[in-house]
Design a protein around this motif. Sequence first.
Motif, mmCIF file in Angstrom:
data_model
loop_
_atom_site.group_PDB
_atom_site.id
_atom_site.type_symbol
_atom_site.label_atom_id
_atom_site.label_comp_id
_atom_site.label_asym_id
_atom_site.label_seq_id
_atom_site.Cartn_x
_atom_site.Cartn_y
_atom_site.Cartn_z
ATOM 1 N N PRO A 180 0.693 -1.132 -0.041
ATOM 2 C CA PRO A 180 -0.018 -0.117 0.107
ATOM 3 C C PRO A 180 0.874 1.286 0.140
ATOM 4 N N ASN A 181 0.375 2.336 -0.739
ATOM 5 C CA ASN A 181 0.963 3.728 -0.892
ATOM 6 C C ASN A 181 0.479 4.431 0.270
ATOM 7 N N LEU A 182 1.565 5.018 1.203
ATOM 8 C CA LEU A 182 1.287 5.839 2.301
ATOM 9 C C LEU A 182 0.601 7.234 1.823
ATOM 10 N N LEU A 183 0.899 7.519 0.468
ATOM 11 C CA LEU A 183 0.459 9.000 0.141
ATOM 12 C C LEU A 183 -1.096 8.853 -0.305
ATOM 13 N N CYS A 184 -1.585 7.827 -0.244
ATOM 14 C CA CYS A 184 -3.131 7.871 -0.717
ATOM 15 C C CYS A 184 -4.116 8.276 0.215
ATOM 16 N N TYR A 185 -5.419 8.643 -0.077
ATOM 17 C CA TYR A 185 -6.167 9.138 1.075
ATOM 18 C C TYR A 185 -6.763 8.146 1.940
ATOM 19 N N THR A 186 -7.107 7.234 1.548
ATOM 20 C CA THR A 186 -7.842 6.026 2.269
ATOM 21 C C THR A 186 -7.001 4.946 2.532
ATOM 22 N N ASP A 187 -7.010 4.527 3.753
ATOM 23 C CA ASP A 187 -6.188 3.184 4.406
ATOM 24 C C ASP A 187 -6.933 2.185 3.875
ATOM 25 N N LEU A 188 -6.946 1.459 2.721
ATOM 26 C CA LEU A 188 -7.588 0.468 1.951
ATOM 27 C C LEU A 188 -6.982 -0.755 2.828
ATOM 28 N N HIS A 189 -5.630 -0.881 2.915
ATOM 29 C CA HIS A 189 -5.189 -2.128 3.547
ATOM 30 C C HIS A 189 -5.523 -2.546 4.857
ATOM 31 N N THR A 190 -5.704 -1.667 5.916
ATOM 32 C CA THR A 190 -5.645 -2.018 7.431
ATOM 33 C C THR A 190 -7.123 -1.474 7.685
ATOM 34 N N SER A 191 -7.329 -0.282 8.085
ATOM 35 C CA SER A 191 -8.555 0.278 8.794
ATOM 36 C C SER A 191 -9.608 0.367 7.794
ATOM 37 N N GLU A 192 -9.369 0.724 6.734
ATOM 38 C CA GLU A 192 -10.502 0.787 5.674
ATOM 39 C C GLU A 192 -11.160 2.515 5.839
ATOM 40 N N LEU A 193 -10.422 3.175 6.602
ATOM 41 C CA LEU A 193 -10.852 4.479 6.898
ATOM 42 C C LEU A 193 -10.029 5.570 6.215
ATOM 43 N N PRO A 194 -10.559 6.704 5.765
ATOM 44 C CA PRO A 194 -9.790 7.653 4.992
ATOM 45 C C PRO A 194 -8.939 8.248 6.144
ATOM 46 N N PHE A 195 -7.622 8.645 5.599
ATOM 47 C CA PHE A 195 -6.555 9.402 6.197
ATOM 48 C C PHE A 195 -6.021 8.856 7.413
ATOM 49 N N LEU A 196 -6.494 7.795 8.031
ATOM 50 C CA LEU A 196 -6.221 7.289 9.392
ATOM 51 C C LEU A 196 -4.510 6.736 9.300
ATOM 52 N N HIS A 197 -4.030 6.300 8.204
ATOM 53 C CA HIS A 197 -2.699 5.905 8.119
ATOM 54 C C HIS A 197 -1.674 7.075 8.015
ATOM 55 N N LEU A 198 -2.236 8.234 8.006
ATOM 56 C CA LEU A 198 -1.377 9.635 7.638
ATOM 57 C C LEU A 198 -1.402 10.290 9.209
ATOM 58 N N LEU A 199 -2.001 9.619 10.084
ATOM 59 C CA LEU A 199 -1.877 10.541 11.466
ATOM 60 C C LEU A 199 -0.770 10.047 12.245
ATOM 61 N N PRO A 200 -0.710 10.710 13.254
ATOM 62 C CA PRO A 200 0.477 10.390 14.412
ATOM 63 C C PRO A 200 -0.308 9.232 14.996
ATOM 64 N N SER A 201 0.642 8.430 15.650
ATOM 65 C CA SER A 201 0.300 7.121 16.276
ATOM 66 C C SER A 201 -1.039 7.403 17.263
ATOM 67 N N GLU A 202 -0.523 8.473 18.324
ATOM 68 C CA GLU A 202 -1.511 8.616 19.417
ATOM 69 C C GLU A 202 -2.905 8.826 18.719
ATOM 70 N N LEU A 203 -2.889 9.747 18.008
ATOM 71 C CA LEU A 203 -4.190 10.053 17.116
ATOM 72 C C LEU A 203 -4.847 8.820 16.339
ATOM 73 N N TYR A 204 -3.887 8.137 15.781
ATOM 74 C CA TYR A 204 -4.615 6.884 15.085
ATOM 75 C C TYR A 204 -4.816 5.974 16.112
ATOM 76 N N VAL A 205 -4.538 5.773 17.049
ATOM 77 C CA VAL A 205 -5.019 4.666 18.244
ATOM 78 C C VAL A 205 -6.343 5.033 18.725
ATOM 79 N N ARG A 206 -6.471 6.307 18.998
ATOM 80 C CA ARG A 206 -7.568 6.856 19.706
ATOM 81 C C ARG A 206 -8.884 7.021 18.339
ATOM 82 N N TYR A 207 -8.296 6.831 17.435
ATOM 83 C CA TYR A 207 -9.488 7.053 16.280
ATOM 84 C C TYR A 207 -9.759 5.562 15.770
#
Length: 380
Positions: A180-207
């Motif tokens: 998966p390409n980190l620069l895309c809008y939607t995290d199709l690989h893991t969470s299936e959520l838009p932008f989650l893979h681009l967030l800082p880890s703490e925000l990622y975990v909370r969301y």
Amino acid sequence: MYEQHILNDSGTLRQIEEALLATYFKNYDQDFLQTETGQEDIKANVFRRYNNALAHVVPWVARQIDLRGKTLVEIGSGTGSSTAAFAHFVEKIDGYDIDAQALAGAQARLEVMGLNNVALHLVAAEQLVATLRENHPNGADIVLLFAVLEHQTIRERHETLQLCWQLLNPDGLLVVTETPNLLCYTDLHTSELPFLHLLPSELYVRYADRSLREGFGKGFASLDSMPTEQLDRTIMRWGRGVSFHDFELAIGKEHGKYLVANGFEPEILTWFDVSLEEELLRHYFLTKKLDVPLAFSRVVLNVIYKKSERLLPEPELASAPESIFVADKYLLREQNFVINRLNEQLTAAEKHLNEVLASKRWRIGNLIAAPYRKLKALLS
């Protein structure tokens, strides 16, 4: 040549599934395995990944190198899907993974399929680089990273890429696929959520609990208080995207000069079609005149680098399909799709109406109703 090895025999499929359930899926939540997502995971590991590798990746690589007599090192061989696909064509494969249960499943798969030119190695993540150096003093013709880089930490990823590049024999190939390409809008690989893979880890975990993917979001609730480094590692093991920055840092600023395949080849396009968001990213690359190969505009990265003692001549890479990123064109395509569907529905309704009008029941009913219609007309 490739089609004859496609897995579709029910007996073989049943043996592989039983082997994986007894090994790789042994400690999985059995209730999860009964869900739709769990069943899809089983099918993916039993035959879909193997068949995709055989139909798309093997011929894609074979376009660049004659596979006969070649040695292949696979990092992150997992349950052996891509390993088995390539084992039909190369001389020898060494597969490495950090998951003992996955390797047990891979070994069982190879035995069921009668493939005996593969050696599987269990290795701790922190020992991977040293083990590869020790085991392959004579290098390798092909190094395969099939859906693996996104599961490594940044340091592991860069050390792996650097070593893979060093291990390759002259004119050898570094193959990175289904990543998966980190620069895309939607995290199709893991969470299936838009932008989650681009967030800082703490925000990622909370969301993360917003994800509808079964078995994913809930597991992060207890990790909120973890140190950032531990959070990063946990997220990476689930899978986070890769970008051109990784390859530039690991191989060098001129890494694009060694590219011989960029994911726009027909074998890959029939597997991963071009989407709107990657056309937008490609448009951004071109408009900003970024010195970045267009391979890294794709949602899923599929790239092949060729090892050479010198920079290769400007590579003749496959051209990207004509862009439709302009909003008016994209909206027009969507409108045409809706219009075509409405036309199909209208045609179907007209056909049904004509069938009704031509039916004996309608004609008889029409004759019976005729006097009443005349009487109604006279009275009105």
